[in-house]
Design a protein around this motif. Structure first.
Motif, mmCIF file in Angstrom:
data_model
loop_
_atom_site.group_PDB
_atom_site.id
_atom_site.type_symbol
_atom_site.label_atom_id
_atom_site.label_comp_id
_atom_site.label_asym_id
_atom_site.label_seq_id
_atom_site.Cartn_x
_atom_site.Cartn_y
_atom_site.Cartn_z
ATOM 1 N N PHE A 157 -47.206 20.488 -2.429
ATOM 2 C CA PHE A 157 -46.407 20.179 -1.336
ATOM 3 C C PHE A 157 -45.755 18.859 -1.293
ATOM 4 C CE2 PHE A 157 -44.996 21.597 3.145
ATOM 5 C CZ PHE A 157 -43.859 21.613 2.767
ATOM 6 N N LYS A 158 -46.978 17.972 -1.954
ATOM 7 C CA LYS A 158 -46.558 16.393 -1.889
ATOM 8 C C LYS A 158 -45.331 15.970 -2.111
ATOM 9 C CE LYS A 158 -51.445 14.624 -1.484
ATOM 10 N NZ LYS A 158 -52.528 13.859 -2.012
ATOM 11 N N ASP A 159 -44.651 16.348 -3.055
ATOM 12 C CA ASP A 159 -43.433 15.834 -3.684
ATOM 13 C C ASP A 159 -42.338 16.196 -3.091
ATOM 14 O OD1 ASP A 159 -45.129 13.908 -5.404
ATOM 15 O OD2 ASP A 159 -44.989 15.461 -7.354
ATOM 16 N N CYS A 160 -42.386 17.242 -2.300
ATOM 17 C CA CYS A 160 -41.062 17.749 -1.658
ATOM 18 C C CYS A 160 -40.811 16.721 -0.396
ATOM 19 C CB CYS A 160 -41.402 19.040 -0.978
ATOM 20 S SG CYS A 160 -41.947 20.192 -2.244
ATOM 21 N N PRO A 166 -56.713 27.392 -7.522
ATOM 22 C CA PRO A 166 -55.909 27.448 -8.552
ATOM 23 C C PRO A 166 -54.413 28.319 -8.517
ATOM 24 C CG PRO A 166 -58.176 27.556 -9.237
ATOM 25 C CD PRO A 166 -58.073 27.492 -8.094
ATOM 26 N N HIS A 167 -54.793 29.580 -7.731
ATOM 27 C CA HIS A 167 -53.365 30.256 -7.642
ATOM 28 C C HIS A 167 -53.104 30.503 -5.880
ATOM 29 C CE1 HIS A 167 -53.776 30.827 -12.072
ATOM 30 N NE2 HIS A 167 -55.152 31.019 -11.737
ATOM 31 N N ILE A 168 -52.088 30.347 -5.599
ATOM 32 C CA ILE A 168 -51.733 30.522 -4.285
ATOM 33 C C ILE A 168 -50.432 31.328 -4.166
ATOM 34 C CG2 ILE A 168 -51.211 29.514 -1.969
ATOM 35 C CD1 ILE A 168 -53.008 27.320 -2.615
ATOM 36 N N LEU A 169 -50.536 32.486 -3.545
ATOM 37 C CA LEU A 169 -49.185 33.474 -3.503
ATOM 38 C C LEU A 169 -48.782 33.802 -2.188
ATOM 39 C CD1 LEU A 169 -47.463 35.251 -5.340
ATOM 40 C CD2 LEU A 169 -49.110 36.990 -5.041
ATOM 41 N N ASN A 170 -47.503 33.379 -1.771
ATOM 42 C CA ASN A 170 -47.293 34.032 -0.439
ATOM 43 C C ASN A 170 -46.541 35.514 -0.481
ATOM 44 O OD1 ASN A 170 -44.080 33.709 0.325
ATOM 45 N ND2 ASN A 170 -44.625 31.711 -0.731
ATOM 46 N N MET A 171 -46.777 36.179 0.427
ATOM 47 C CA MET A 171 -46.108 37.558 0.632
ATOM 48 C C MET A 171 -45.465 37.347 2.105
ATOM 49 S SD MET A 171 -49.008 40.106 -1.074
ATOM 50 C CE MET A 171 -47.612 41.475 -0.830
ATOM 51 N N VAL A 172 -44.222 37.433 1.903
ATOM 52 C CA VAL A 172 -43.312 37.825 3.401
ATOM 53 C C VAL A 172 -42.494 38.947 3.218
ATOM 54 C CG1 VAL A 172 -43.651 35.207 3.658
ATOM 55 C CG2 VAL A 172 -41.768 36.142 2.433
ATOM 56 N N GLY A 205 -44.071 25.941 0.511
ATOM 57 C CA GLY A 205 -44.257 24.727 -0.131
ATOM 58 C C GLY A 205 -45.746 24.511 -0.670
ATOM 59 N N ILE A 206 -46.688 25.347 -0.279
ATOM 60 C CA ILE A 206 -48.030 25.239 -0.519
ATOM 61 C C ILE A 206 -48.431 26.229 -1.387
ATOM 62 C CG2 ILE A 206 -48.591 24.538 1.636
ATOM 63 C CD1 ILE A 206 -50.008 27.037 2.371
ATOM 64 N N SER A 207 -47.362 26.994 -2.002
ATOM 65 C CA SER A 207 -47.564 28.368 -2.693
ATOM 66 C C SER A 207 -47.026 28.068 -4.171
ATOM 67 C CB SER A 207 -47.016 29.514 -2.118
ATOM 68 O OG SER A 207 -47.373 29.802 -0.953
ATOM 69 N N ASP A 208 -47.478 28.811 -5.164
ATOM 70 C CA ASP A 208 -47.238 28.784 -6.501
ATOM 71 C C ASP A 208 -45.861 29.809 -6.602
ATOM 72 O OD1 ASP A 208 -48.936 27.122 -8.075
ATOM 73 O OD2 ASP A 208 -50.485 29.074 -7.516
ATOM 74 N N ALA A 209 -45.793 30.824 -5.818
ATOM 75 C CA ALA A 209 -44.805 31.839 -5.989
ATOM 76 C C ALA A 209 -44.607 32.806 -4.538
ATOM 77 C CB ALA A 209 -45.024 32.921 -6.977
ATOM 78 N N THR A 210 -43.585 33.109 -4.466
ATOM 79 C CA THR A 210 -43.206 33.917 -3.101
ATOM 80 C C THR A 210 -43.086 35.351 -3.477
ATOM 81 O OG1 THR A 210 -42.313 32.078 -1.957
ATOM 82 C CG2 THR A 210 -41.360 34.287 -1.198
ATOM 83 N N ILE A 211 -43.442 36.207 -2.778
ATOM 84 C CA ILE A 211 -43.198 37.660 -3.004
ATOM 85 C C ILE A 211 -42.267 38.318 -1.696
ATOM 86 C CG2 ILE A 211 -44.134 40.195 -3.300
ATOM 87 C CD1 ILE A 211 -46.251 38.896 -4.924
ATOM 88 N N VAL A 212 -41.256 38.673 -1.797
ATOM 89 C CA VAL A 212 -40.432 39.323 -0.621
ATOM 90 C C VAL A 212 -40.600 40.837 -0.547
ATOM 91 C CG1 VAL A 212 -38.517 39.284 0.612
ATOM 92 C CG2 VAL A 212 -38.850 37.292 -0.546
ATOM 93 N N VAL A 213 -41.136 41.255 0.258
ATOM 94 C CA VAL A 213 -41.398 42.904 0.358
ATOM 95 C C VAL A 213 -40.611 43.373 1.557
ATOM 96 C CG1 VAL A 213 -43.079 44.508 0.745
ATOM 97 C CG2 VAL A 213 -43.824 42.502 -0.112
ATOM 98 N N GLU A 214 -39.619 44.149 1.142
ATOM 99 C CA GLU A 214 -38.598 44.882 1.936
ATOM 100 C C GLU A 214 -38.095 43.992 3.040
ATOM 101 O OE1 GLU A 214 -40.384 49.536 2.629
ATOM 102 O OE2 GLU A 214 -41.356 47.978 3.902
ATOM 103 N N THR A 232 -37.412 31.908 3.105
ATOM 104 C CA THR A 232 -38.649 31.475 2.426
ATOM 105 C C THR A 232 -38.356 31.407 1.151
ATOM 106 O OG1 THR A 232 -40.124 32.303 4.228
ATOM 107 C CG2 THR A 232 -40.991 31.703 2.223
ATOM 108 N N ALA A 233 -37.653 32.514 0.590
ATOM 109 C CA ALA A 233 -37.364 32.556 -0.607
ATOM 110 C C ALA A 233 -36.317 31.617 -1.207
ATOM 111 C CB ALA A 233 -36.567 34.142 -0.776
ATOM 112 N N ASP A 234 -35.394 31.424 -0.329
ATOM 113 C CA ASP A 234 -34.187 30.305 -0.776
ATOM 114 C C ASP A 234 -35.071 28.844 -0.903
ATOM 115 O OD1 ASP A 234 -32.189 32.010 -0.681
ATOM 116 O OD2 ASP A 234 -31.543 31.650 1.161
ATOM 117 N N ILE A 235 -35.919 28.668 0.217
ATOM 118 C CA ILE A 235 -36.661 27.357 0.121
ATOM 119 C C ILE A 235 -37.411 27.388 -1.265
ATOM 120 C CG2 ILE A 235 -38.347 25.919 1.303
ATOM 121 C CD1 ILE A 235 -37.359 27.025 3.867
#
Length: 262
Positions: free
Chosen positions: A95-98, A116-122, A227-236, A246-249
């Motif tokens: 997130f530091k460079d954002c 090493p791996h951070i994933l967000n689910m929203v 910002g703190i995640s490697d990837a975003t998973i949007v569910v339904e 969140t996905a757009d960001i």
């Protein structure tokens, strides 16, 4: 106060100065390297930073911001709140460079923000049985494939809380990013899950105590989830809503985005 406490104090104060905002605070911090020095050398800032408004000298002369910071420091000590300064190694490196990264984050629990791996689910607050089951199955299988993963979400109804609970059940660290201060849990019915999350993971926010869970704060917190995640998973997700924000960001941060259609 010790040096780190002083830096926390002035970082909080900087976030409370009117007119500066998140991006302005980040620009000042990146340029000067210390919140304390931003206040200490406020009269020199327009000369040191190109195109900076000279009004900054007046804005930073803000006793109210220092009063708020003093109150918040007492809250931090009393409630044993963790804090993560932009200049420190435990601040989320992703997130530091954002440009809109907050200069300070507050936490409760045992958070590791640079695993090493951070994933967000929203996703939708009105999750179907299919969406809930996807969270359970995906996170269980993910644990087998990627045991050092951390799951991030927003502690909201629906997909968020199901993702947190699935992570807890599978002994995966999970972080809930809040749209308010650490003096409360919203919604309150998720307090039990939030407490379990503290053992391995925890709660994270940019907001000081006393901040209400207003709608615009949740829009703001979505950038932290991304910002703190490697990837975003949007569910339904619905066609409009916080999860698509969140996905757009996430996309604007050049992170991967995935979707599970409703």
């Amino acid at each position: 106060m010790e040096n780190r406490e002083e830096e926390c104090y002035y970082s909080i104060a900087l976030t409370q100065v009117p007119h500066i905002g998140v991006r302005g605070a980040k620009r000042l911090y990146d340029s000067i390297g210390s919140a304390k020095d931003i206040f200490k050398f406020r009269k020199e800032l327009p000369d040191r930073i190109p195109d900076l408004s000279k009004s900054i000298i007046e804005w930073l002369d803000c006793p109210e911001a220092l009063t708020i910071a003093d109150k918040e420091m007492k809250f931090i000590v009393e409630k044993q709140i963790g804090y993560h300064l932009l200049s420190e190694d435990d601040y989320p490196s992703r997130f530091k460079d954002c440009d809109d990264a907050p200069i300070i984050l507050f936490s409760k629990g045992n958070l590791k923000l640079n695993t090493p791996h951070i994933l967000n689910m929203v996703g939708t607050r009105r999750a179907t049985e299919y969406g809930k089951q996807f969270c359970v199955t995906f996170i269980r299988e993910l644990k087998a494939l990627c045991p050092d993963v951390t799951i991030v979400s927003g502690l909201a109804y629906g997909i968020d809380i199901n993702a947190h609970r699935a992570a807890v059940e599978n002994d995966i660290p999970t972080i809930g990013v809040l749209g308010h201060g650490l003096d409360r849990i919203y919604p309150s019915v998720h307090r039990g899950t939030a407490i379990k999350m503290l053992e391995k993971g925890g709660l994270l926010t940019e907001f000081i105590s006393g901040t209400n869970p207003d709608a615009f704060n949740f829009v703001s917190r979505n950038r932290i989830i991304a910002g703190i995640s490697d990837a975003t998973i949007v569910v339904e997700s619905a066609s409009k809503g916080g999860s698509l924000i969140t996905a757009d960001i996430s996309e604007s941060y050049h992170r991967d985005c995935f979707a599970v259609p409703g």
